[in-house]
Write a protein that holds these residues in place. Sequence first.
Motif, PDB file in Angstrom:
ATOM      1  N   VAL A 117      50.813  33.604  38.393  1.00  0.00           N
ATOM      2  CA  VAL A 117      51.185  32.249  37.988  1.00  0.00           C
ATOM      3  C   VAL A 117      50.541  31.232  38.927  1.00  0.00           C
ATOM      4  O   VAL A 117      50.660  31.338  40.154  1.00  0.00           O
ATOM      5  N   GLY A 118      49.851  30.261  38.329  1.00  0.00           N
ATOM      6  CA  GLY A 118      49.205  29.226  39.126  1.00  0.00           C
ATOM      7  C   GLY A 118      47.842  29.608  39.645  1.00  0.00           C
ATOM      8  O   GLY A 118      47.234  28.832  40.389  1.00  0.00           O
ATOM      9  N   MET A 119      47.350  30.811  39.292  1.00  0.00           N
ATOM     10  CA  MET A 119      46.047  31.274  39.741  1.00  0.00           C
ATOM     11  C   MET A 119      45.156  31.574  38.540  1.00  0.00           C
ATOM     12  O   MET A 119      45.641  31.890  37.452  1.00  0.00           O
ATOM     13  N   TRP A 120      43.846  31.465  38.775  1.00  0.00           N
ATOM     14  CA  TRP A 120      42.907  31.823  37.727  1.00  0.00           C
ATOM     15  C   TRP A 120      42.929  33.343  37.510  1.00  0.00           C
ATOM     16  O   TRP A 120      42.904  34.115  38.469  1.00  0.00           O
ATOM     17  N   THR A 121      42.966  33.760  36.256  1.00  0.00           N
ATOM     18  CA  THR A 121      42.900  35.190  35.938  1.00  0.00           C
ATOM     19  C   THR A 121      41.497  35.708  36.218  1.00  0.00           C
ATOM     20  O   THR A 121      40.506  35.088  35.829  1.00  0.00           O
ATOM     21  N   GLN A 122      41.424  36.846  36.908  1.00  0.00           N
ATOM     22  CA  GLN A 122      40.128  37.418  37.264  1.00  0.00           C
ATOM     23  C   GLN A 122      39.984  38.805  36.661  1.00  0.00           C
ATOM     24  O   GLN A 122      40.957  39.538  36.513  1.00  0.00           O
ATOM     25  N   GLU A 123      38.743  39.147  36.315  1.00  0.00           N
ATOM     26  CA  GLU A 123      38.411  40.476  35.804  1.00  0.00           C
ATOM     27  C   GLU A 123      37.385  41.116  36.735  1.00  0.00           C
ATOM     28  O   GLU A 123      36.389  40.475  37.096  1.00  0.00           O
ATOM     29  N   VAL A 124      37.647  42.355  37.124  1.00  0.00           N
ATOM     30  CA  VAL A 124      36.778  43.069  38.053  1.00  0.00           C
ATOM     31  C   VAL A 124      36.313  44.361  37.395  1.00  0.00           C
ATOM     32  O   VAL A 124      37.138  45.137  36.876  1.00  0.00           O
ATOM     33  N   VAL A 125      35.011  44.585  37.402  1.00  0.00           N
ATOM     34  CA  VAL A 125      34.451  45.818  36.852  1.00  0.00           C
ATOM     35  C   VAL A 125      34.698  46.955  37.839  1.00  0.00           C
ATOM     36  O   VAL A 125      34.382  46.834  39.040  1.00  0.00           O
ATOM     37  N   VAL A 126      35.254  48.054  37.351  1.00  0.00           N
ATOM     38  CA  VAL A 126      35.628  49.163  38.242  1.00  0.00           C
ATOM     39  C   VAL A 126      34.397  49.919  38.709  1.00  0.00           C
ATOM     40  O   VAL A 126      34.145  50.057  39.893  1.00  0.00           O
ATOM     41  N   GLY A 127      33.609  50.418  37.751  1.00  0.00           N
ATOM     42  CA  GLY A 127      32.434  51.204  38.113  1.00  0.00           C
ATOM     43  C   GLY A 127      32.812  52.451  38.884  1.00  0.00           C
ATOM     44  O   GLY A 127      33.699  53.211  38.491  1.00  0.00           O
ATOM     45  N   THR A 128      32.174  52.627  40.027  1.00  0.00           N
ATOM     46  CA  THR A 128      32.461  53.786  40.888  1.00  0.00           C
ATOM     47  C   THR A 128      33.379  53.419  42.048  1.00  0.00           C
ATOM     48  O   THR A 128      33.595  54.237  42.948  1.00  0.00           O
ATOM     49  N   GLN A 129      33.929  52.211  42.033  1.00  0.00           N
ATOM     50  CA  GLN A 129      34.768  51.769  43.140  1.00  0.00           C
ATOM     51  C   GLN A 129      36.118  52.475  43.122  1.00  0.00           C
ATOM     52  O   GLN A 129      36.684  52.727  42.058  1.00  0.00           O
ATOM     53  N   THR A 130      36.616  52.755  44.294  1.00  0.00           N
ATOM     54  CA  THR A 130      37.969  53.281  44.449  1.00  0.00           C
ATOM     55  C   THR A 130      38.855  52.339  45.261  1.00  0.00           C
ATOM     56  O   THR A 130      40.052  52.554  45.354  1.00  0.00           O
ATOM     57  N   SER A 131      38.254  51.316  45.858  1.00  0.00           N
ATOM     58  CA  SER A 131      39.002  50.312  46.617  1.00  0.00           C
ATOM     59  C   SER A 131      38.494  48.934  46.185  1.00  0.00           C
ATOM     60  O   SER A 131      37.296  48.646  46.269  1.00  0.00           O
ATOM     61  N   ILE A 132      39.420  48.078  45.719  1.00  0.00           N
ATOM     62  CA  ILE A 132      39.061  46.759  45.201  1.00  0.00           C
ATOM     63  C   ILE A 132      39.942  45.720  45.873  1.00  0.00           C
ATOM     64  O   ILE A 132      41.174  45.787  45.783  1.00  0.00           O
ATOM     65  N   ASN A 133      39.321  44.769  46.551  1.00  0.00           N
ATOM     66  CA  ASN A 133      40.016  43.645  47.173  1.00  0.00           C
ATOM     67  C   ASN A 133      39.633  42.375  46.423  1.00  0.00           C
ATOM     68  O   ASN A 133      38.448  42.121  46.178  1.00  0.00           O
ATOM     69  N   VAL A 134      40.648  41.577  46.074  1.00  0.00           N
ATOM     70  CA  VAL A 134      40.428  40.394  45.245  1.00  0.00           C
ATOM     71  C   VAL A 134      41.011  39.174  45.947  1.00  0.00           C
ATOM     72  O   VAL A 134      42.109  39.229  46.507  1.00  0.00           O
ATOM     73  N   THR A 135      40.260  38.066  45.885  1.00  0.00           N
ATOM     74  CA  THR A 135      40.739  36.770  46.381  1.00  0.00           C
ATOM     75  C   THR A 135      40.919  35.856  45.174  1.00  0.00           C
ATOM     76  O   THR A 135      39.958  35.560  44.462  1.00  0.00           O
ATOM     77  N   MET A 136      42.149  35.410  44.948  1.00  0.00           N
ATOM     78  CA  MET A 136      42.461  34.598  43.782  1.00  0.00           C
ATOM     79  C   MET A 136      42.484  33.123  44.156  1.00  0.00           C
ATOM     80  O   MET A 136      42.935  32.749  45.241  1.00  0.00           O
ATOM     81  N   GLU A 137      41.994  32.306  43.214  1.00  0.00           N
ATOM     82  CA  GLU A 137      41.914  30.868  43.436  1.00  0.00           C
ATOM     83  C   GLU A 137      42.978  30.153  42.629  1.00  0.00           C
ATOM     84  O   GLU A 137      43.361  30.598  41.545  1.00  0.00           O
ATOM     85  N   GLU A 138      43.431  29.009  43.176  1.00  0.00           N
ATOM     86  CA  GLU A 138      44.458  28.231  42.496  1.00  0.00           C
ATOM     87  C   GLU A 138      43.891  27.571  41.257  1.00  0.00           C
ATOM     88  O   GLU A 138      42.737  27.151  41.217  1.00  0.00           O
ATOM     89  N   GLU A 139      44.742  27.521  40.225  1.00  0.00           N
ATOM     90  CA  GLU A 139      44.349  26.879  38.967  1.00  0.00           C
ATOM     91  C   GLU A 139      44.737  25.403  39.056  1.00  0.00           C
ATOM     92  O   GLU A 139      45.913  25.041  38.961  1.00  0.00           O
TER      93      GLU A 139
END
Length: 387
Positions: free
Chosen positions: A198-220
């Motif tokens: 809530v209050g953040m932009w929705t993000q989509e991340v391609v998985v690929g071969t990754q096993t660890s994903i860190n995301v930084t969300m921005e305010e809407e």
Amino acid sequence: MKKILERGDILKYLRKTMRIMRLSLFLIMISTAMAFSATSYSQNTKLTLDLNNATVKEVIKAIEDQSEFLFFYQEKHVDLNRQVTLHATEQDVETILNQLFAETNNIYVINDRQIVIGVAPRRELEKQILRLKGDIKTVIEQPQQKEITGKVTDTDGLPLPGVSIIVKGTTIGTVTNNDGEFSLNIPLNAETLQFSFVGMWTQEVVVGTQTSINVTMEEETIGIEEVVAIGYGTVRKCDLTGSVSNVQGELISDRQTPQLSHALQGALPGVMVTRNGNRPGSDASIRIRGITTIGDSDPLIIIDGRTGSLNDINPQDIKNISVLKDAASASIYGSRAAAGVILIETERAVSGQSSFEYDVQYGFDTPTRLPEYVGAVESMKLYNEAR
């Protein structure tokens, strides 16, 4: 002194020997006949049964009544109340018993005229093996998965708890913990993860071969830089302190209605629009601050800085509409603004550009049912009766 056998003694000895031999031969013949009869009885005895929905106990009794067979069993090992249907014509007992105990854990042993019924652990073991094979097949057929871990933070590096994470196009998902961390098992064919908060932009991340994903969300921050009219000028929405609602002209023109008051219905929070009738071209009443005590509860309409009526303007010509809902509007327009103010800004011509738009709308008014009228004489009678 030696005893000399006489002729009479020799004959007596020979007769005794012959009697012993005859008796032995007789016993051998009797034993052979009994063994042969014991083996051949179960094969030579033919039974005829015609039973519908009979219990196992009734089938056993029918066999015993037609033959010399005797059954031995423990009731806890045989389901005597199980119902079966048997149709056998001149069949041996082994064939009948195979039908009777088919698909059960029971086995039988025929010894002469005695039949012993028991439980076969082997059959139960075979069933367990089949169930185990089915479970293994189910596990093999399930899609293989892999674990994805990571952390979600904001632009300041602080963890975000409660962020929803789902595999795009599925219902597989999880949420971050108090430290913003998450762990999710996803199918190997998963392609994209969606992060929403809530209050953040929705993000989509391609998985690929990754096993660890860190995301930084921005305010809407959508809408806070929007400029609205407040009666004496314009101001950014983020700097606004009064109660103002705003709607752009594109939303009004998309509603395809000839009456502007109808187009405002449901478009502005805190603005109640009620239609006065269903006739084409009928007006609507607008209430912003409820019913006032000055006799007129309609809001003040300002069109490009001048008072006017909503029915005097084409919805296609509107650029922007602002509604002043609080008492601060009275400081600008006086008591006329007691019921609220609607500020309308229309489109302006642009130097060096020419445009021509033509819009036609029409409709049909069709009654749902036409009443039947009485004749002139009947009408006068009813009129006199009413008087």
